[in-house]
Each structure stands twice: as structure tokens, then as C-alpha cells.
Design a protein around this motif. Structure first.
Motif: not given
Ligand SMILES: Nc1ncnc2c1ncn2[C@@H]1O[C@H](COP(=O)(O)OP(=O)(O)OP(=O)(O)O)[C@@H](O)[C@H]1O
Ligand SMILES: [Mg+2]
Lengths: 266, 330, 297
Positions: C170-177
Motif C-alpha cells: 500500500l506504499g507504506l514505509s517499513n517504519w509505518k508498517t
């Protein structure tokens, strides 16, 4: 097994304008050394569904996952991927933006352990969408587009994990299209579903075709023939044949393709 | 076959008709026009990523710095005995004359070193057969609830604080040893018995893991050859788990060697070369625990204690190294 | 001797040894509870300890133990969480990561008395904190970090990869994930891990003797000014915990009712450990059910 080089192969080509995305000599090396995909050059026509078929382990998922750079962490990917006249297989490309433009749905439904609504709004909120009304509208439209709205409209705040497998998969599609991508990559999206759910899913995809370009891996030949315009046949990491679905199924050029298709239908 | 497929098709179509799959028109979620420029520029996500990775890496570095600091500080003070106070290393390791207050020629730690190794080895030797028996029992002889109960008991045993073990030692083991062997009841035997209970769960749980890691097929094929259960255990299970059992024992020994309070409460704390198992003695840890508060920073008696601490640290590294060595070979 | 007979004898020996261990287990835990629980009166829990008379309680020690535990978790949790996330999600497979893992293993196998003495050297002496709750909490943090880090890492690794892929796609950054998807899913395991490590911290004494100290100052529970030396919240005051108390009364042997006080305190410690052990799993399971239950609200 026959040597793939013995087979006459035919790869259909499109002009760059016709393609939503295309690859040039795409090769994938897992762990940086083990090559599992060999110089695949395929273009996918705008607003069509293209099916990727081939035996298990032939590299379909590997290819598909390279298109939105999901393989970045596990493999080295050589070659180019053209998207809007830009080679997106370069380190300077912002993969996050790329993935928002190229959505993906996986073989196993993987909704977040959050509510149905949050499953769809989570990424939107992360992108800075704050307007509650706008979000509600997107939730409704994407669920409608994924043919799930009627089944869940009264329980948007319940956990997505309480949905059936088929519903979860359609939720994943809704989640992907809520980001308004141009391209949808689908990796065996129906493999975990029962016939009714599968039919609904196919119906959904057929409708989405008007707006989206879709590339779909499938093991189900009937499914490929029902909904895809074009079909690519993968064999041992090579794209052996690529043509209209009708041609592939009725008049395959190569022996291996023919055998595979006969075997799969029989 | 064809008939069946048609039937299925019919079922599906009926179901679809019944559930009325909506043919929706949608506008708000049409594909947006991709802004190609954004594909080549860093975005919020890029920054998030840098933040997250940096922040978590910081935590890792902190732990790294910590271990370096521990080794550095303890090493520095521990070596001061030899560098500043000019104590001979061999004298330190092999002499039994421990009276650091009397000068550099009375800093011999051999009695404590021997005692530390004695309680550690004895505890491991006693615990190992029990641990292997319990582990075999839990993996080969019973299953289900009974395993779980035994397992939670073992976990509980690990969780009991070491001072509580020390107290039980004082209440139960010391009088018992005194009654049987005479003397004060304090000494290597008492400490060993306490350490035995403390390392038992450590060795057992690691041995259970070792047995569980052996593929079921191996046991089956052995049984298929007509081997009895014990033959299978002896020739297949124990053999295949050999190196991991060794690792388990070393982990147990590391725990015993470093245990301070329980031992200090039970061993009698007399820095004497042990001549039997029931006379008061002292280990490296017990001496550290009881004396560190009685010496002045920077003096020889204090530095000598830091040398004991350094020795403990080195032994802990050695145990670690042994585990890795066995892991590589096995 | 034939194989059948050996087989029977072996089974006999194993059952015999297991029997002894079970008796030992029951004996130890039974002994602690039977000798200790009768002394766990309200008076015992709520009165001050006495330094030479009989009849003292463990009020301050109990509070100190809980306060130290809280501070230790406050300091160690963020660090352990960060380190665990790095190891589980970011660490590349190379020599540096290997080195870090070895380092953490070494730290986890260091004798706690060594950790305590290091804390003494650095905080009590070098930084001049003196025997204090802060020095104790820092020493306990060192003691706790490796276990907590690996507990949390296990919990994070238990989250299915498909969840991460869903976030990335979904285009989330790894950190956000990690923050938004992986950590919430790992929460039950993380909480179990934290409580289990808390049990260990609660009973630890060797790391505290030379950091938090072996005596308590007079504590005023109505003084909420954390900078006041008599305030119960002051982190610069020396503080004896339950475990240290057991050790001290037994090694000093001054108070006449050493055994009563020790037995009661031991029972309390063991009961807390039992609660932590079972509570950790139960709470983890409960949160897991809440998170995955059909209904969220
Ligand atoms: N992460 C990975 N690391 C190493 N090898 C991998 C990895 N993923 C896939 N492979 C290998 O790459 C080859 C192609 O796998 P891929 O998953 O692309 O096949 P597929 O055509 O999608 O098969 P299926 O139909 O079973 O999904 C296989 O040999 C597989 O073992
Ligand atoms: Mg696949």
C-alpha cells in the motif's frame, strides 16, 4: 522435461504508448546469486487483464512482485521496468510512491486485524487524508467497486478478520483500489476462494478492467480464459509465449505451452 | 465430468443471481493521474524510514556500548591488581594465600577458583541425568496435559528468585547436611545441592528443545526396524541431540558459575582450599558479594576483588565461546 | 540381558528420576508457601521493617521493589523495543548483525553480580549517584535488556510476513508498517514477554546490593515532592527491595525473627512470580482475543 530453447516462442509486443507498464530483459537473482527469472520482456496493455500462467515455480510471482519492487529486500533485479516512460527499476525511484501507483493483491487474503473501515482508510490516513466525509465516501466506493459493499455496509466497524475468505480477498482489492492506482497486480487472488466467491471476484475484476490495467497470476485456465484478454506463459523462469488469450488457448505456438494448456484443461 | 461441471456452473449462477452482485458505476476512485515527478523524489515515507531505522539502530548501538563499557570498566579495575599493585598473575591464579590486606604477595585466588569450579561441575554432574530423564519423559514417554504441567512447574522453578533458594538452603539443606555429615552444614555440598535445583530447569528446558528438534521420522524408522523404545532413545535420540545436550549443560554451568547470593548464603564464606565437601569455603561470587562493601576503592584489597570479577566475566565469555564452538561443530 | 529387559529397566530409571524431580518441585514450592503464607498478615505487609527487634514488616521493601520494577521497565522497554525492531525488521544478514547478536548473548549470560558491580562502579562511584533507586534501576535495566530484547524480537517475528507485505504494497514505509501493523499484532506476545521479564527483575537481588543499597532511609508516603530526600518517590534515595531484604536479614542475622521475616517475604516473592508467570500468558491470550475477535466495539 523438454528444453525450453527447443520451443518456438512468440512474444506479442505493444508500442510503448499502448502499454501501462512493460519490462525489458528482467532478470531476478534471489539472495543476489540464484537466478530464477531470465530476461523477461513483456508489455501490458492499458485497460486489459493479462493472465500469467505456468507451472508452479516457473517464476510468475517472482515476476509480478518485481513490478512494484516487492522483491527489493530478497532479490537483485536486473533489467528495466518502464512506467510512464520512466525506468522504475532504479535505486533512485521512490518505491513508496511507485507502490501507491501499482497496487497489489496477494494469494492469501491478508487484511489487517483492524475494522473493515480502517483496513481501507489506514493507508489513506497515512497519506494525509483527514477529511472524514471524503474518507467515508472512498470507503463506500471502493467497497462497491470490489462488490463487497452490500455485504458489509452495516458492519464497517467490525473486525475484518470476521469476514469469510472471499470477502476478505475482496476487501483487499477494495483496500488496493482505494489508493487509486493505475495498475493492479493480482497473485492468484482466487486460489483460496470457493466457486461463488470466485465468480464474484471475477465479476469485480471484469468491471474494474474499464479503469485499471491488471496483471493476474492464475493456475485456473478457465478463469484465465473467462476474464483475460492476454495471456503470458511462464516456464522455468522464462516467458515462453505471450499473445491474446484466445490464441494461447486455441493455437499455442510451442509444444511446451500446448502440453501445459492441454494438461491443465484436461 | 462435463455434466458435473455444468451443474457446478449452474449452482454458481443461481447463487450469483440470488445475491445480486451489484454492477456499480464508480467515479471517486478512478485511477488518478500519476504524478511521475513524485516517483523520483523523496517523500514523507522516505523520511519516516530514515527516522525509524536510525532510532532503532541507536538502541542497538546503546546495547553495544553498554557491553563494551562493562568489559572495559571491569577489565580496567580488574587489571589494576596486576598493573598498579604488581601482583603476579600466576601467583593470583595458583596461590591459596588470600589476604590482600597484607600486601601483594598474599593475593592468591586459587581456593576460590577451585571452589567455584567444584560447585559448578558437581551441580552440573548431578543435574544432567535428572534433566535428561525429565526431558525424555516429556518428549518420549508422555504427552499433552502432563507435559504442560511439568513444563509450567519448571518455568516456575526458573522464576524463583535466587535469594529464596538461598533461604531454603539455610532452612533445609544446611541442617540436613549438618545432621548427616556433622560440622557446620555450610560448604561445597550444600551449595552444590542448591545449585543443582537452580540449573535443573535450565538444562532440562534446553534438552527438551534438543529432543523436540529431532525429526519424528528418525524415531519411526528406528521403531520400524524393531528397536525398543530405549534402543531408539539410546541410538537415535540421545545421539542426534548430543551436541545440543552439551550446550544445555554449559548453559547450566554458566548459570551455576555466576550465581552469587544463593551460594554466598550456603557456602560458609571461608577462603580456604576445600579439603572436603562439607567444610566452609568461598567461591568467586560469594567473596565478591560479601567483601565488596568492606574495602576501599583503589586499594589493593578492593582491586583484588575486581580481579575476581574480571575472572567471572572472562569465564562467562568462555562459556559463551564454548556454546558457539559446539554449535558450529554439531 | 535382552533388549526388552533393558527397555523396562530404562523406563523404570527414567520414571524414578522424574519422580524425584517432581517430589523436589512440590517440596520446594510447598515448603515456601507453607512456611511463608501464614506470616503474610496485613500487619506484615503494611508495617516498617525493624533493624533489631522482632515483629517488623516489609512495607518499604514491597514499595521499593514495585517502584524499582516500574522504573526499570520505563527505561528498558523503549531501548529493548528499538533493539528488537532493528533485529527483527532491519538488520541485514551480515557480520555486524552477527556481532550484535553475540553481544546480546554475552550480556544475557553475564552473572548478575558482575552487572551489579559495573553499575556500582559507573553510577554509584563514578557519577556520584550514591546508593540510589536510580542506580538500581539502571543496573536492573542492564540485567533486563537482553532478555526483554529477545522476548520482544520473538513476538515481532511471530507476526506473519503477509501482514508486512500488505503494508508495503500500500506504499507504506517499513517504519509505518511496523508501528501501525506489526507492533499491534505482536502486542500480546510483547506483553507476555515484558511480564515474564518483570518477574525476573522483581526477584533480582545480586545486581541491587551495591547499587540500590542494602538499607532504606525513612520514607514518607505523604511527601509527593520527588526532590525531597524523604519522599517515597525520590529516585536518589537508597532503597532495599524484598529480595535484598531476605539476603540482608539472613547474612546479618541481627533480628531475632529472621526466619519468620524471610519465610514471609519468600512466599510473597514466589506468589508474585507465580502471578507474573501465569498472568503473562493469560493477559497475552486475552489481548490477542480482543484484537482478533469478531467484534471490535
Ligand atoms: N524469497 C525467495 N528466496 C529464494 N528463492 C525463491 C524465493 N521466492 C521464490 N523463490 C524461488 O523462485 C522460483 C520461482 O518462484 P515463484 O514463487 O515465482 O513461482 P510461481 O510461478 O509463482 O509458483 P506458484 O505457482 O507455486 O506460486 C522457485 O524456484 C522458488 O523456489
Ligand atoms: Mg506464486
Amino acid at each position: 522435461m523438454e528444453n525450453w530453447q527447443d520451443q518456438k516462442s512468440y512474444i506479442k509486443t505493444f508500442t510503448e504508448d499502448e502499454c501501462a507498464i512493460s519490462t525489458q530483459d528482467l532478470s531476478v537473482f534471489y539472495g543476489g546469486t540464484v537466478q530464477k527469472l531470465f530476461n523477461v520482456s513483456l508489455g501490458f496493455k492499458k485497460n486489459t487483464i493479462t493472465a500469467l500462467i505456468g507451472a508452479s515455480g516457473s517464476g510468475k510471482s517472482t515476476f509480478l512482485r518485481s513490478l512494484n519492487r516487492m522483491n527489493d529486500r530478497v532479490a537483485r533485479v536486473d533489467g528495466s521496468i518502464m512506467f510512464h516512460s520512466l525506468d522504475v527499476n532504479q535505486s533512485k525511484i521512490n518505491v513508496y510512491e511507485l507502490r501507491k501507483a501499482i497496487g497489489m493483491v496477494f494469494q492469501k487474503p491478508n487484511p489487517f486485524p483492524k475494522s473493515i473501515r480502517e483496513n481501507i482508510t489506514y493507508a489513506l490516513k497515512a497519506n494525509g487524508h483527514r477529511n472524514k466525509k471524503k474518507l467515508d465516501q472512498i470507503v463506500e466506493e471502493s467497497l462497491k467497486a470490489a462488490a463487497l459493499w452490500d455485504e458489509v455496509k452495516d458492519k464497517l466497524d467490525q473486525s475484518a478478520l470476521a469476514l469469510s475468505g472471499g470477502q476478505q480477498q475482496r476487501l483487499c482489492i477494495a483496500r488496493a483500489i482505494a489508493l487509486k492506482p493505475e495498475i493492479l497486480l493480482l497473485d492468484e487472488p482466487a486460489s483460496a476462494l470457493d466457486p461463488v466467491s470466485t465468480a464474484k471476484l471475477e465479476d469485480t475484476l471484469k468491471q474494474l478492467r474499464k479503469k485499471y490495467t491488471m496483471v493476474m497470476v492464475t493456475h485456473n485456465m478457465q478463469q484465465a480464459s473467462r476474464i483475460s484478454e492476454y495471456t503470458a506463459f511462464f516456464h522455468l523462469g522464462h516467458a515462453l509465449e505471450y499473445d491474446t488469450t484466445t490464441n494461447i488457448f486455441t493455437n499455442p505456438q510451442g509444444e511446451i505451452t500446448e502440453k501445459y494448456i492441454q494438461g491443465s484443461f484436461g | 465430468m462435463a455434466k458435473k461441471e455444468q451443474d457446478l456452473q449452474q449452482v454458481v449462477e443461481d447463487a450469483l443471481a440470488e445475491q445480486k452482485v451489484p454492477h456499480v458505476k464508480f467515479k471517486g476512485i478512478d485511477p488518478r493521474n500519476i504524478d511521475v515527478d513524485r516517483l523520483t523524489k523523496p517523500s514523507k515515507e522516505t523520511r519516516q524510514e530514515r527516522w525509524g531505522k536510525g532510532l532503532t539502530f541507536l538502541a542497538i548501538i546503546l546495547i553495544g556500548v553498554l557491553i563494551v563499557a562493562i568489559i572495559g570498566f571491569v577489565g580496567m579495575h580488574g587489571l589494576a591488581t596486576f598493573i598498579d599493585n604488581k601482583v603476579n598473575v600466576f601467583h593470583f591464579l595458583f596461590s591459596t594465600d588470600w589476604n590482600p590486606g597484607a600486601g601483594k604477595n598474599h593475593v592468591g585466588a586459587a581456593a576460590m577458583i577451585v571452589t567455584s569450579f567444584a560447585v559448578t561441575l558437581l551441580a552440573a554432574i548431578i543435574a544432567t541425568p535428572f534433566s535428561i530423564a525429565v526431558a525424555l519423559f516429556m518428549t518420549e514417554y508422555v504427552s499433552g496435559k502432563r507435559v504442560q504441567i511439568l513444563q509450567s512447574f519448571m518455568e516456575l522453578l526458573v522464576g524463583i528468585p535466587s535469594v529464596v533458594y538461598g533461604f531454603i538452603g539455610l532452612m533445609v539443606v544446611v541442617p540436613a547436611v549438618r545432621a548427616v555429615f556433622g560440622g557446620t552444614g555450610f560448604g561445597i555440598l550444600t551449595a552444590t545441592l542448591i545449585l543443582f535445583v537452580m540449573v535443573l530447569p535450565t538444562i532440562t528446558s534446553l534438552t527438551v528443545d534438543a529432543f523436540k528438534a529431532i525429526p519424528k521420522e528418525l524415531r519411526k524408522s528406528s521403531a520400524a526396524l524393531g528397536a525398543t523404545k530405549w534402543q531408539t532413545i539410546y541410538h537415535v535420540v540421545l545421539r542426534a541431540a548430543r551436541s545440543r545436550i552439551m550446550t544445555a549443560i554449559i548453559f547450566g554451568m554458566a548459570r551455576a558459575f555466576g550465581e552469587a547470593l544463593a551460594v554466598q548464603m550456603a557456602i560458609g564464606n571461608a577462603v580456604l582450599m576445600p579439603y572436603n565437601l562439607v567444610s566452609p569455603a568461598a567461591t568467586l561470587t560469594s567473596q565478591l558479594t560479601s567483601q565488596m562493601g568492606n574495602t576501599v576503592m583503589g586499594t589493593l584489597p578492593n582491586n583484588a576483588l575486581w580481579s575476581l570479577a574480571l575472572l567471572l566475566l572472562i569465564m562467562s565469555l568462555v562459556f559463551n565461546f564454548l556454546v558457539h564452538l559446539i554449535g558450529k561443530k554439531g | 540381558m535382552n533388549a526388552k529387559k533393558t527397555n523396562r529397566i530404562a523406563a523404570g530409571v527414567i520414571y524414578f528420576l522424574v519422580g524425584i524431580v517432581i517430589l523436589l518441585l512440590i517440596g520446594i514450592i510447598g515448603n515456601i508457601l507453607i512456611t511463608g503464607v501464614p506470616h503474610l498478615s496485613w500487619h506484615f505487609l503494611s508495617s516498617e521493617s525493624s533493624s533489631f527487634k522482632a515483629g517488623g514488616g516489609i512495607r518499604d521493601q514491597l514499595f521499593n521493589s514495585l517502584y524499582l520494577l516500574l522504573l526499570t521497565l520505563l527505561i528498558s522497554l523503549p531501548i529493548a523495543l528499538g533493539a528488537a525492531i532493528y533485529l527483527a525488521e532491519y538488520a541485514p544478514d551480515n557480520w555486524f548483525t552477527q556481532l550484535i547478536r553475540t553481544t546480546i548473548e554475552i550480556l544475557s549470560s553475564l552473572p548478575s553480580i558482575v552487572v551489579g558491580l559495573f553499575g556500582y562502579l559507573l553510577f554509584v562511584v563514578q557519577f556520584g549517584l550514591g546508593f540510589s533507586i536510580l542506580a538500581g534501576a539502571l543496573a536492573l535495566t542492564f540485567f533486563n535488556l537482553p532478555t526483554l530484547t529477545s522476548n520482544i524480537e520473538e513476538a515481532i517475528k511471530g507476526v506473519p510476513q503477509t501482514q508486512r507485505e500488505a503494508g508495503w504494497a500500500l506504499g507504506l514505509s517499513n517504519w509505518k508498517t511496523i508501528r501501525g501493523i506489526v507492533l499491534p499484532a505482536a502486542l500480546p506476545g510483547i506483553i507476555t514477554g515484558v511480564i515474564l521479564s518483570a518477574g525476573r527483575v522483581f526477584g533480582e537481588a545480586a545486581a541491587l546490593i551495591y547499587t540500590a543499597g542494602q538499607s532504606g532511609s525513612t520514607v514518607d508516603y505523604s511527601n509527593w515532592n520527588i526532590f525531597s530526600p524523604t519522599s517515597f518517590l525520590n529516585i536518589m534515595r537508597p532503597a532495599e527491595t524484598l529480595a535484598v531484604h531476605i539476603w540482608k536479614v539472613n547474612t546479618e542475622g541481627i533480628i531475632p525473627d529472621v526466619n519468620v521475616v524471610s519465610a514471609g517475604t519468600s512466599a510473597l516473592l514466589v506468589i508474585v512470580v507465580i502471578i507474573f508467570n501465569f498472568g503473562a500468558r493469560a493477559l497475552g491470550n486475552w489481548i490477542y482475543k480482543r484484537l482478533t475477535a469478531a467484534k471490535i466495539k
